[in-house]
Design a protein around this motif. Structure first.
Motif, PDB file in Angstrom:
ATOM      1  N   SER A 197       3.059   3.656   2.179  1.00 25.65           N
ATOM      2  CA  SER A 197       1.901   2.855   1.757  1.00 25.65           C
ATOM      3  C   SER A 197       2.283   1.395   1.587  1.00 25.65           C
ATOM      4  N   VAL A 198       3.430   1.156   0.955  1.00 28.74           N
ATOM      5  CA  VAL A 198       3.918  -0.216   0.760  1.00 28.74           C
ATOM      6  C   VAL A 198       4.192  -0.881   2.106  1.00 28.74           C
ATOM      7  N   ILE A 201       0.856  -1.800   3.826  1.00 22.85           N
ATOM      8  CA  ILE A 201       0.238  -2.984   3.203  1.00 22.85           C
ATOM      9  C   ILE A 201       0.956  -4.256   3.631  1.00 22.85           C
ATOM     10  N   PHE A 202       2.280  -4.221   3.586  1.00 21.83           N
ATOM     11  CA  PHE A 202       3.076  -5.401   3.966  1.00 21.83           C
ATOM     12  C   PHE A 202       2.833  -5.771   5.430  1.00 21.83           C
ATOM     13  N   GLU A 204       0.250  -4.961   7.442  1.00 24.24           N
ATOM     14  CA  GLU A 204      -1.125  -5.401   7.694  1.00 24.24           C
ATOM     15  C   GLU A 204      -1.356  -6.825   7.190  1.00 24.24           C
ATOM     16  N   VAL A 205      -0.842  -7.146   6.003  1.00 21.90           N
ATOM     17  CA  VAL A 205      -0.996  -8.501   5.450  1.00 21.90           C
ATOM     18  C   VAL A 205      -0.277  -9.515   6.336  1.00 21.90           C
ATOM     19  N   VAL A 225      -9.544  -5.605   2.850  1.00 24.07           N
ATOM     20  CA  VAL A 225      -9.113  -4.865   1.658  1.00 24.07           C
ATOM     21  C   VAL A 225      -9.640  -3.435   1.699  1.00 24.07           C
ATOM     22  N   LEU A 228      -7.547  -1.440   4.073  1.00 22.35           N
ATOM     23  CA  LEU A 228      -6.254  -1.111   3.487  1.00 22.35           C
ATOM     24  C   LEU A 228      -6.373   0.033   2.488  1.00 22.35           C
ATOM     25  N   ILE A 229      -7.388  -0.040   1.629  1.00 19.17           N
ATOM     26  CA  ILE A 229      -7.593   1.011   0.631  1.00 19.17           C
ATOM     27  C   ILE A 229      -7.822   2.354   1.316  1.00 19.17           C
ATOM     28  N   VAL A 232      -4.424   3.627   2.928  1.00 18.57           N
ATOM     29  CA  VAL A 232      -3.464   4.062   1.911  1.00 18.57           C
ATOM     30  C   VAL A 232      -3.946   5.342   1.232  1.00 18.57           C
TER      31      VAL A 232
END
Length: 401
Positions: A197-198, A201-202, A204-205, A225, A228-229, A232
């Motif tokens: 998950s981390v 997120i990293f 995609e950002v 957002v 991403l939610i 995850v």
């Protein structure tokens, strides 16, 4: 009044960017939506059996070899070709591996390496005829389908060879050990889900920042957002379901590694861009300096190696090499690619799309089996889904032109 027009301009730009993003990715998004719809439908129809931990694990184990084939097949289809021999190659390599491990007691690791090399050599054989002799891939691989099915029956002498060593069986039936013992819950699986998950997120950002830097169209911050939610949440629900049973199957690790590697190759490397260029317009690609013959040759070598891997996974799961192994594998792999967004004309397709297509087929098979539908109905429904997917592709292509 002038200020109001200026203030409305950014929102209009964002709206048009969002619409453009949806339009450009409609095929892939539509397949994701279709996958979710099919899962929800069969979850309701089977009274909750579909998404039980045991059944989810079985879905992974039952469809792993088709998904491996789909990864290689999508590259073949992108280049504008087709491979009808993958099921027969899988059966032949499974037979070779059984002879090596069961009859000659060769160590598992060495036998697996030899089997993969055999698959690569078969792919090179077929790639030579397609790339350099210019015989249509349909004819070459149809001949290969017949040839290697016959060779499978010859080397097995019409009978099955079993059992395989336990170390080989664990490739398809084993699970990663839980080093962090958590009683009824497989804690290592939960930890892996959180770590992934981390990473998601990293990544995609970082990708979004890069796209903004070069003024590419991106969805709004709210949509980003929300995406991403959703990703995850889906990942962690999936890992939690696996953790309530035996954890992550070994085969899922192999699949994940293949998906990451091939997605990176197709999206981020020169070789991947060349594959798409050949499928888009082979003559133009050749004139621009791309070695089209060599690239087509290696695409078939790759397909042969992945067919071999698929055969090994199927043999390990069945714990036997049989003359009928790999029957209709090629049709399931081709269907997965087309359902997942690959174009019948070449030049279009993605590895994640092929995986989604394979999951659509796998969940349909599993759901219909849970409902007690016979194989006759299953084959008919799968055929209609494939026809609808290709018709949708042709409709989109005609609309775009």
């Amino acid at each position: 009044m002038q200020t109001q027009v200026k203030n409305s301009q950014p929102s209009l730009n964002k709206e048009s960017a969002f619409k453009s993003m949806i339009r450009n990715n409609m095929r892939q998004y539509s397949m994701v939506i279709a996958l979710i719809f099919i899962m929800v439908l069969f979850q309701i129809l089977t009274n909750g059996l579909l998404l039980q931990p045991l059944n989810i694990t079985n879905l992974i184990l039952q469809n792993s070899y088709i998904l491996v084939l789909a990864i290689g097949m999508v590259l073949v289809i992108i280049t504008g070709h087709i491979d009808l021999s993958v099921g027969s190659i899988a059966a032949f390599v499974g037979a070779i591996s059984a002879i090596l491990m069961v009859n000659y007691e060769i160590p598992t690791f060495l036998a697996v390496i030899i089997s993969l090399l055999v698959g690569g050599i078969i792919g090179a054989w077929q790639g030579f005829w397609v790339a350099y002799v210019k015989i249509p891939a349909f004819i070459v691989t149809l001949a290969g389908m017949l040839l290697f099915r016959g060779l499978t029956m010859i080397v097995l002498e019409g009978k099955s060879i079993a059992p395989f060593p336990e170390s080989f069986q664990k490739i398809s039936s084993g699970f990663i050990p839980d080093v962090a013992s958590g009683g009824s819950l497989h804690l290592l699986t939960i930890i892996i889900g959180l770590v992934l998950s981390v990473i998601i997120i990293f990544t995609e950002v970082k990708n979004r920042r890069t796209q903004l830097k070069y003024n590419f169209e991106v969805p709004s911050a709210g949509m980003f957002v929300l995406k991403l939610i959703g990703m995850v949440a889906l990942l962690n629900v999936f890992t939690y379901i696996l953790a309530t049973y035996e954890g992550i199957p070994n085969i899922l690790i192999i699949l994940a590694v293949l998906i990451v590697i091939y997605t990176f190759v197709t999206n981020k490397t020169k070789a991947g861009r060349h594959v798409y260029a050949i499928g888009g317009n082979e003559k133009a690609a050749q004139l621009s300096g791309i070695k089209t013959k060599r690239m087509t040759f290696w695409v078939f070598v790759n397909m042969g190696a992945l067919s071999a891997l698929s055969g090994l996974l199927f043999a390990a799961r069945l714990n036997a090499a049989t003359p009928k192994a790999g029957n209709l594998f090629e049709l399931d792999a081709i269907a997965a690619c087309f359902i997942g967004g690959a174009s019948a004309y070449g030049g279009i397709g993605t590895v994640p799309g092929a995986i989604i297509g394979g999951l659509v087929m796998g969940i349909m098979n599993n759901g219909m089996s849970l409902l007690g539908l016979g194989i006759d109905w299953q084959q008919g429904i799968k055929g209609l889904v494939l026809l609808a997917a290709v018709a949708f592709d042709i409709y989109n292509k005609n609309k775009a032109s």
